[in-house]
Design a protein around this motif. Structure first.
Motif, PDB file in Angstrom:
ATOM      1  N   MET A 162      39.139  42.619  27.160  1.00 11.47           N
ATOM      2  CA  MET A 162      38.574  43.837  27.730  1.00 11.47           C
ATOM      3  C   MET A 162      38.906  43.892  29.224  1.00 11.47           C
ATOM      4  N   PRO A 163      39.711  44.860  29.655  1.00  9.78           N
ATOM      5  CA  PRO A 163      40.129  44.909  31.072  1.00  9.78           C
ATOM      6  C   PRO A 163      38.981  45.182  32.029  1.00  9.78           C
ATOM      7  N   GLU A 164      37.843  45.657  31.517  1.00  4.38           N
ATOM      8  CA  GLU A 164      36.695  45.939  32.383  1.00  4.38           C
ATOM      9  C   GLU A 164      36.016  44.674  32.882  1.00  4.38           C
ATOM     10  N   VAL A 165      36.279  43.536  32.210  1.00  4.82           N
ATOM     11  CA  VAL A 165      35.554  42.302  32.520  1.00  4.82           C
ATOM     12  C   VAL A 165      36.276  41.527  33.617  1.00  4.82           C
ATOM     13  N   GLN A 177      25.173  60.641  26.656  1.00  5.86           N
ATOM     14  CA  GLN A 177      26.348  61.475  26.858  1.00  5.86           C
ATOM     15  C   GLN A 177      27.364  61.186  25.757  1.00  5.86           C
ATOM     16  N   ARG A 178      27.650  62.192  24.966  1.00 11.08           N
ATOM     17  CA  ARG A 178      28.628  62.072  23.886  1.00 11.08           C
ATOM     18  C   ARG A 178      29.838  62.952  24.206  1.00 11.08           C
ATOM     19  N   PRO A 179      31.010  62.639  23.615  1.00 14.04           N
ATOM     20  CA  PRO A 179      31.271  61.562  22.643  1.00 14.04           C
ATOM     21  C   PRO A 179      31.462  60.209  23.312  1.00 14.04           C
ATOM     22  N   ILE A 180      31.367  59.172  22.495  1.00 11.11           N
ATOM     23  CA  ILE A 180      31.592  57.800  22.961  1.00 11.11           C
ATOM     24  C   ILE A 180      32.971  57.355  22.488  1.00 11.11           C
ATOM     25  N   ALA A 181      33.750  56.841  23.382  1.00  8.07           N
ATOM     26  CA  ALA A 181      35.074  56.328  23.005  1.00  8.07           C
ATOM     27  C   ALA A 181      34.916  55.134  22.070  1.00  8.07           C
ATOM     28  N   TYR A 182      35.863  54.976  21.163  1.00  2.57           N
ATOM     29  CA  TYR A 182      35.835  53.826  20.264  1.00  2.57           C
ATOM     30  C   TYR A 182      36.106  52.534  21.041  1.00  2.57           C
ATOM     31  N   PRO A 183      35.522  51.420  20.614  1.00  2.00           N
ATOM     32  CA  PRO A 183      35.829  50.130  21.249  1.00  2.00           C
ATOM     33  C   PRO A 183      37.316  49.804  21.135  1.00  2.00           C
ATOM     34  N   ARG A 184      37.843  49.181  22.177  1.00  2.00           N
ATOM     35  CA  ARG A 184      39.254  48.798  22.180  1.00  2.00           C
ATOM     36  C   ARG A 184      39.414  47.379  22.721  1.00  2.00           C
ATOM     37  N   LEU A 185      40.227  46.585  22.042  1.00  2.00           N
ATOM     38  CA  LEU A 185      40.610  45.258  22.505  1.00  2.00           C
ATOM     39  C   LEU A 185      42.108  45.269  22.770  1.00  2.00           C
ATOM     40  N   GLN A 186      42.513  44.660  23.867  1.00  2.00           N
ATOM     41  CA  GLN A 186      43.926  44.618  24.224  1.00  2.00           C
ATOM     42  C   GLN A 186      44.664  43.547  23.441  1.00  2.00           C
ATOM     43  N   VAL A 187      45.867  43.853  23.038  1.00  2.00           N
ATOM     44  CA  VAL A 187      46.768  42.860  22.441  1.00  2.00           C
ATOM     45  C   VAL A 187      48.131  43.049  23.087  1.00  2.00           C
ATOM     46  N   ASN A 188      48.912  41.972  23.098  1.00  2.00           N
ATOM     47  CA  ASN A 188      50.282  42.126  23.585  1.00  2.00           C
ATOM     48  C   ASN A 188      51.221  41.349  22.686  1.00  2.00           C
ATOM     49  N   ASN A 189      52.446  41.814  22.653  1.00  2.00           N
ATOM     50  CA  ASN A 189      53.435  41.277  21.721  1.00  2.00           C
ATOM     51  C   ASN A 189      53.715  39.810  21.950  1.00  2.00           C
ATOM     52  N   ALA A 190      53.741  39.369  23.199  1.00  2.00           N
ATOM     53  CA  ALA A 190      54.055  37.967  23.490  1.00  2.00           C
ATOM     54  C   ALA A 190      53.006  37.036  22.888  1.00  2.00           C
ATOM     55  N   VAL A 204      41.524  46.850  17.467  1.00  8.71           N
ATOM     56  CA  VAL A 204      42.937  46.640  17.799  1.00  8.71           C
ATOM     57  C   VAL A 204      43.829  47.692  17.154  1.00  8.71           C
ATOM     58  N   GLY A 205      43.214  48.634  16.421  1.00 13.67           N
ATOM     59  CA  GLY A 205      43.965  49.753  15.881  1.00 13.67           C
ATOM     60  C   GLY A 205      44.657  49.515  14.562  1.00 13.67           C
ATOM     61  N   THR A 206      44.309  48.425  13.865  1.00 10.78           N
ATOM     62  CA  THR A 206      44.890  48.160  12.551  1.00 10.78           C
ATOM     63  C   THR A 206      44.139  48.954  11.485  1.00 10.78           C
ATOM     64  N   PRO A 207      44.821  49.563  10.532  1.00  8.70           N
ATOM     65  CA  PRO A 207      44.119  50.240   9.440  1.00  8.70           C
ATOM     66  C   PRO A 207      43.177  49.264   8.728  1.00  8.70           C
ATOM     67  N   VAL A 208      41.950  49.705   8.473  1.00 12.91           N
ATOM     68  CA  VAL A 208      40.954  48.810   7.906  1.00 12.91           C
ATOM     69  C   VAL A 208      40.154  49.511   6.807  1.00 12.91           C
ATOM     70  N   VAL A 209      40.021  48.807   5.684  1.00 16.09           N
ATOM     71  CA  VAL A 209      39.159  49.256   4.596  1.00 16.09           C
ATOM     72  C   VAL A 209      37.940  48.350   4.575  1.00 16.09           C
ATOM     73  N   SER A 210      36.766  48.944   4.720  1.00 10.53           N
ATOM     74  CA  SER A 210      35.526  48.179   4.840  1.00 10.53           C
ATOM     75  C   SER A 210      34.667  48.376   3.597  1.00 10.53           C
ATOM     76  N   VAL A 211      34.269  47.261   3.014  1.00 11.81           N
ATOM     77  CA  VAL A 211      33.424  47.267   1.823  1.00 11.81           C
ATOM     78  C   VAL A 211      31.969  47.102   2.263  1.00 11.81           C
TER      79      VAL A 211
END
Length: 338
Positions: free
Chosen positions: A50-53, A149-162, A271-278
């Protein structure tokens, strides 16, 4: 002038992921804001994405530990960082002790467990107005008397290719058509889709030429091994073999993730991966996967959600009767629509 904030992190991986919109709002609230997070050692892998931290300070207290004197010493040590505000996310009395002992002037949080004397910027929780956990966290960036205050942005975690490539190399894995299953659920068996259903689903993907990675903690190793055996040993059981940061990297490379309502579900969404949640005993109206690339599969039985660790009726029909075909079709729809 720099405004320094300390955030007392929650204890579950999914909840840690859901703090990111709050951190972003705190950062945007005024210029020159620096945010440190006080968190368990294992959760550093999440907050480091999280870049905010600015800094992650290790919370040394285990679940259930009171250790009043140690908490007093910890609070006095934190006072040297000269924070102007602390935001306490857990609802327990214990979680508010270190902030109180630190002498931080503004102590923000929900009233929680008998904390009126420990916090002084108190929010009253209206569960109907704030049904989502991410909403409750984000509300703490505002005044107690303001509506969220809405809307709320979705949580995001950074990833990098390296980092991803290094993880793949370290674990000797190829990303070719990888599908990730996260079969664990720390809360209890009433949130775990059966191993035989995961195995059936695995065989459907394997017939298409995809490889299956089973990801989770050491506690999930046995159920993952059961899935692997039922799948004729064609899966790769990584449960207990990856660090959390490696699990994040692997999930980020997958074609799709299939999981129970668990912390890794929130990682996959972030991280933006398609996810199916049971979903079985828990509610997607409280802690859904927050992503445009997510699908929820649930039978919505009359007895659900019960929020119990073990099915009180003894049958766990909410999960046992949820077919592998329905989950497979949801995954296929996600992958073909992106």
């Amino acid at each position: 002038m720099t405004y320094r904030i300390l955030v007392i992190a929650p204890s579950w991986i999914g909840d840690c992921v859901m703090t990111q919109p709050l951190l972003a709002r705190l950062k945007q609230r005024q210029d020159h804001t620096i945010i440190d997070v006080y968190a368990a050692n294992w959760s550093k892998a999440v907050f480091s994405r999280m870049p905010e931290v600015n800094n992650i300070i290790t919370n040394p207290f285990g679940h259930g530990d009171v250790k009043l004197r140690a908490r007093f010493r910890e609070g006095r040590a934190l006072s040297k960082n000269h924070y102007q505000e602390v935001v306490v996310l857990p609802g327990s009395l214990k979680s508010a002790l270190v902030p109180f002992f630190s002498g931080i002037k503004r102590r923000t949080g929900f009233l929680g467990e008998s904390r009126r004397g420990l916090l002084n910027n108190i929010h009253e929780l209206d569960e109907m107005a704030l049904p989502l956990m991410v909403e409750r966290y984000a509300k703490l960036a505002q005044s107690p008397i303001e509506a969220l205050q809405r809307p709320i942005a979705y949580p995001r975690l950074q990833v990098n290719n390296a980092q991803q490539q290094q993880t793949l190399q370290d674990l000797q894995l190829s990303t070719k058509d990888a599908v990730v299953f996260c079969p664990g659920a720390e809360y209890g068996p009433a949130k775990r889709w059966p191993a035989e259903h995961y195995a059936d689903l695995a065989q459907r993907f394997i017939k298409e030429g995809k490889q299956i990675w089973l990801i989770g903690s050491q506690k999930d190793h046995d159920i993952a091994e059961q899935i692997n055996q039922l799948s004729l040993n064609q899966c790769i059981n990584l449960c207990g073999k990856t660090k959390i940061d490696q699990a994040i990297d692997l999930i980020a490379t997958a074609k799709v993730v299939v999981c129970n309502d668990s912390g890794l579900m929130h990682v996959a969404a972030a991280v933006g991966t398609p996810v199916v949640s049971v979903f079985g005993s828990s509610s997607p109206h409280h802690t859904p996967p927050l992503s445009q690339k997510a699908k929820i599969v649930s039978l919505n039985l009359d007895c659900s959600p019960c929020f119990e660790r073990v099915c009180p009726l003894g049958h766990t029909n909410c999960l046992n009767q949820l077919t592998p075909l329905s989950v497979y079709l949801a995954a296929q729809e996600l992958m073909t629509s992106l």
